[in-house]
Design a protein around this motif. Structure first.
Motif, mmCIF file in Angstrom:
data_model
loop_
_atom_site.group_PDB
_atom_site.id
_atom_site.type_symbol
_atom_site.label_atom_id
_atom_site.label_comp_id
_atom_site.label_asym_id
_atom_site.label_seq_id
_atom_site.Cartn_x
_atom_site.Cartn_y
_atom_site.Cartn_z
ATOM 1 N N VAL B 197 7.958 17.020 20.278
ATOM 2 C CA VAL B 197 8.001 15.641 20.781
ATOM 3 C C VAL B 197 6.723 15.370 21.572
ATOM 4 O O VAL B 197 6.259 16.190 22.363
ATOM 5 N N PHE B 198 6.159 14.207 21.314
ATOM 6 C CA PHE B 198 4.981 13.774 22.076
ATOM 7 C C PHE B 198 5.427 12.855 23.197
ATOM 8 O O PHE B 198 6.321 12.041 23.011
ATOM 9 N N VAL B 199 4.783 12.979 24.315
ATOM 10 C CA VAL B 199 5.091 12.110 25.446
ATOM 11 C C VAL B 199 3.841 11.341 25.792
ATOM 12 O O VAL B 199 2.798 11.926 26.076
ATOM 13 N N PHE B 200 3.947 10.020 25.755
ATOM 14 C CA PHE B 200 2.851 9.182 26.240
ATOM 15 C C PHE B 200 3.399 8.378 27.397
ATOM 16 O O PHE B 200 4.343 7.615 27.222
ATOM 17 N N SER B 201 2.842 8.536 28.558
ATOM 18 C CA SER B 201 3.353 7.710 29.652
ATOM 19 C C SER B 201 2.207 7.222 30.513
ATOM 20 O O SER B 201 1.168 7.864 30.619
ATOM 21 N N ILE B 202 2.413 6.075 31.079
ATOM 22 C CA ILE B 202 1.377 5.438 31.883
ATOM 23 C C ILE B 202 1.657 5.709 33.350
ATOM 24 O O ILE B 202 2.678 5.277 33.884
ATOM 25 N N VAL B 203 0.788 6.435 33.978
ATOM 26 C CA VAL B 203 0.889 6.655 35.411
ATOM 27 C C VAL B 203 -0.461 6.309 36.008
ATOM 28 O O VAL B 203 -1.484 6.805 35.546
ATOM 29 N N ASP B 204 -0.460 5.461 36.966
ATOM 30 C CA ASP B 204 -1.696 5.107 37.653
ATOM 31 C C ASP B 204 -2.717 4.537 36.671
ATOM 32 O O ASP B 204 -3.897 4.869 36.710
ATOM 33 N N ASP B 205 -2.246 3.740 35.711
ATOM 34 C CA ASP B 205 -3.103 3.107 34.712
ATOM 35 C C ASP B 205 -3.865 4.104 33.849
ATOM 36 O O ASP B 205 -4.944 3.810 33.351
ATOM 37 N N HIS B 206 -3.321 5.300 33.717
ATOM 38 C CA HIS B 206 -3.867 6.269 32.764
ATOM 39 C C HIS B 206 -2.757 6.615 31.795
ATOM 40 O O HIS B 206 -1.589 6.606 32.160
ATOM 41 N N ILE B 207 -3.151 6.944 30.572
ATOM 42 C CA ILE B 207 -2.149 7.368 29.588
ATOM 43 C C ILE B 207 -2.152 8.893 29.573
ATOM 44 O O ILE B 207 -3.172 9.518 29.269
ATOM 45 N N TRP B 208 -1.004 9.480 29.897
ATOM 46 C CA TRP B 208 -0.910 10.924 29.923
ATOM 47 C C TRP B 208 -0.229 11.393 28.651
ATOM 48 O O TRP B 208 0.797 10.839 28.256
ATOM 49 N N PHE B 209 -0.753 12.458 28.046
ATOM 50 C CA PHE B 209 -0.215 12.975 26.797
ATOM 51 C C PHE B 209 0.329 14.378 27.031
ATOM 52 O O PHE B 209 -0.342 15.209 27.637
ATOM 53 N N ARG B 210 1.556 14.610 26.526
ATOM 54 C CA ARG B 210 2.118 15.943 26.563
ATOM 55 C C ARG B 210 2.789 16.222 25.232
ATOM 56 O O ARG B 210 3.273 15.310 24.577
#
Lengths: 288, 312
Positions: B197-210
């Motif tokens: 599973v890929f995780v894309f989430s926006i924290v502090d106006d950055h896109i974090w990928f896991r």
């Protein structure tokens, strides 16, 4: 100091008014956003979105995308909380996905006998495993060392306690004998019935209590106190070392040690032929 | 021209007469007999995801970023890796041609500048929007702390945090990410089963990928055990990165700017400011000393009572 720093920067200012200003605080560089500069084409963006997006109500199986709500705001700098929020997002997403997959009746979970190329090679996974094992070992060793330390401390205390008790016991016994003698003297070595009235502390019958330490049955003629054959059954290697211990020497030679290398033989050692058979081939002492 | 018209008229007539009962003669084409049934199926537009991603990088790329690119290539089975691109050619036109040549519909271009900063271009070709990101916080799959592993080529489950729906530019980015990072359904190189599973989430106006591996205890391939959902664990596979959007363009590798990130500061600027901060150290010290002296001179201390207590 800080005030001076800010003043200096203002004096050397480059004069680019539209660029973001910078206020330096120690190591971090803090920046303010330019309010009017950035382009934001709010109409053009949805148009482009419409251009590239696929057909609206396409089956989910093509997209495989899910939206997961994040309840609380996460601080970027708090690593643990941030990773935790990503993890929970993934967990929630996979739960929903797995429910959806289950309803499609298609296989979606990899069987254990399915062997195919993985994204990381086997060699790499071996390294990972090695590292995990070594970490576990380190932790365990540290635990064991700590436990041993604690146990040693406790054992030492117990030992000290025991020694104290023994010394006290000995003292008491001697004291009671002295008292008895004194009483006897005072009462003038009187008759038997008078002795019976005096409570003799060492005749309680308690002083013959056996200690917990195991002591092998000792033959009467055995001068080593039963310690000669102690480890005979256990092993040949350990036997040599154990024989030199304090207990063994005490039992063999009595308190005070060897006393001049005299009288070393015990019953077993006279009967043993230790040095005889090996010297068969070493040549006779005299030609005869 | 005339012939064609007649033919099409005849065709129309034929279709009109269809419901009269008699089974149709299969239509004769150059390649052979073609049944009417086939026509109907292709008309209903079965959606086929024909996404192909071209992955390239610029020259003089750092080892860490090169490994990141290799990792991305391995997790996207629908990508094509190409040779390094000369720095002069990264200005747009040649890259577009390259993408066309390879027959790809999108591109992930890793541009590394000064061997320090990595910029990622996410482009939809031929005339789609393009985004330029600054990449931070890179951890590759080779790190031993990321212990998970998954099937190479299996289709990922994509999860997005809900703040992707808040603004139009995030929505656009979400759509692009979904198309580029989602493996097409019946792709040749894709494997069955979904185990990551890929995780894309926006924290502090950055896109974090896991990227996590899904491990759930199961005995059959198409349904889980009871209560297995609670025992599901995720193990991180990697890679990890954080994207900072810089600009969104209307065309591919250029075009009118649709969006500019107001909070973005280029890494060059950051380095320059840091240097400037350190630059005036000595001058500041001298100034501080002078100030102290002036202050002392202007406010003299009262004479100490005990000054000559220990004098001989």
């Amino acid at each position: 100091m800080n005030n001076v720093a800010v003043e200096d920067l203002d004096e050397d200012h480059l004069g680019s008014g539209s660029e973001p200003e910078s206020e330096s605080e120690d190591e971090d560089v803090k920046l303010m956003e330019p309010s009017t500069n950035s382009i934001y084409n709010r109409d053009g963006l949805p148009d482009k979105l419409g251009d590239i997006s696929w057909i609206e109500n396409e089956e989910w199986i093509h997209k495989l995308s899910l939206d997961v709500d994040r309840e609380q705001e996460v601080d970027v700098n708090d690593d643990l909380a941030r990773e935790l929020s990503f993890y929970t997002q993934a967990l929630e997403g996979t739960r929903q996905a797995l429910m959806k997959f289950q309803s499609t009746w298609l296989p979606f979970l990899r069987p254990s006998h399915y062997y195919a190329e993985m994204v990381k090679s086997d060699a790499h996974m071996q390294k990972v495993k090695g590292r995990l094992l070594s970490e576990k070992r380190k932790i365990e060793e540290a635990e064991e060392r700590r436990k041993a330390r604690e146990a040693k401390k406790i054992a030492k205390e117990v030992q000290a306690q025991k020694l104290k008790e023994r010394a006290k016991q000995k003292k008491e016994e001697i004291e009671s004998v002295k008292k008895w003698r004194k009483q006897r003297q005072q009462s003038g070595f009187g008759g038997g019935d008078k002795d019976g009235e005096i409570g003799l502390s060492f005749e309680d019958g308690k002083s013959f209590e056996k200690s917990n330490k195991k002591r092998q049955g000792v033959a009467p003629g055995d001068r080593s106190g039963g310690k000669a054959n102690q480890n005979w059954g256990k092993g040949k290697k350990g036997a040599g070392k154990k024989r030199k211990s304090r207990d063994f020497k005490n039992s063999k030679f009595g308190f005070g040690g060897r006393k001049g290398l005299k009288k070393q033989n015990t019953a077993d050692s006279t009967n043993s032929l230790r040095g005889f058979n090996n010297n068969n081939f070493s040549g006779s002492k005299r030609g005869k | 021209m005339g012939k064609k018209r007649k033919h099409s008229e005849a065709d129309v007539a034929a279709t009109v007469k269809k419901d009269e009962g008699a089974p149709d003669r299969p239509k004769r084409t150059l390649l052979g007999w073609k049944d009417k049934v086939e026509d109907k199926e292709s008309d209903s537009a079965v959606f086929r995801n024909k996404e192909k991603v071209l992955v390239t990088c610029s020259r003089r790329i750092n080892y860490r970023y090169r490994h990141l690119m290799m990792n991305v290539v391995s997790i996207l089975p629908h990508c094509k890796k190409d040779n390094k691109v000369e720095s002069k050619e990264s200005k747009g036109a040649t890259l577009n041609e390259l993408v066309e040549l390879k027959g790809c519909s999108s591109c992930l271009f890793f541009e590394c500048r000064k061997q320090k900063d990595l910029y990622l271009w996410m482009v939809k070709c031929p005339n789609g929007p393009s985004v330029k990101f600054l990449v931070n916080a890179v951890h590759t799959m080779e790190e031993l702390k990321l212990t998970g592993n998954h099937l190479k080529g299996s289709r990922p489950v994509l999860t997005f945090s809900t703040n992707f729906d808040k603004d139009p530019h995030w929505k656009l980015l979400k759509e692009m990410i979904m198309q580029i990072f989602g493996t097409p359904k019946d792709h040749r190189k894709s494997k069955p089963y979904h185990d990551h599973v890929f995780v894309f989430s926006i924290v502090d106006d950055h896109i974090w990928f896991r990227n996590y591996q899904i491990s759930v205890p199961h005995t059959e391939a198409d349904k889980m055990d009871r209560g297995a959902l609670d025992k599901m664990t995720l193990v991180e596979v990697g890679p990890r990165f954080c994207l900072n959007p810089i600009k969104i363009f209307g065309g591919s590798f250029g075009g009118p700017t649709l969006y500019e990130n107001p909070l973005y500061v280029s890494p060059n600027q950051i380095r320059a400011l840091e240097k400037k901060q350190k630059a005036g150290k000595y001058a500041k010290k001298v100034k501080a000393k002078k100030r102290r002296k002036m202050h002392e001179m202007s406010n003299p201390l009262e004479p100490d009572e005990f000054a000559d207590m220990w004098k001989e």
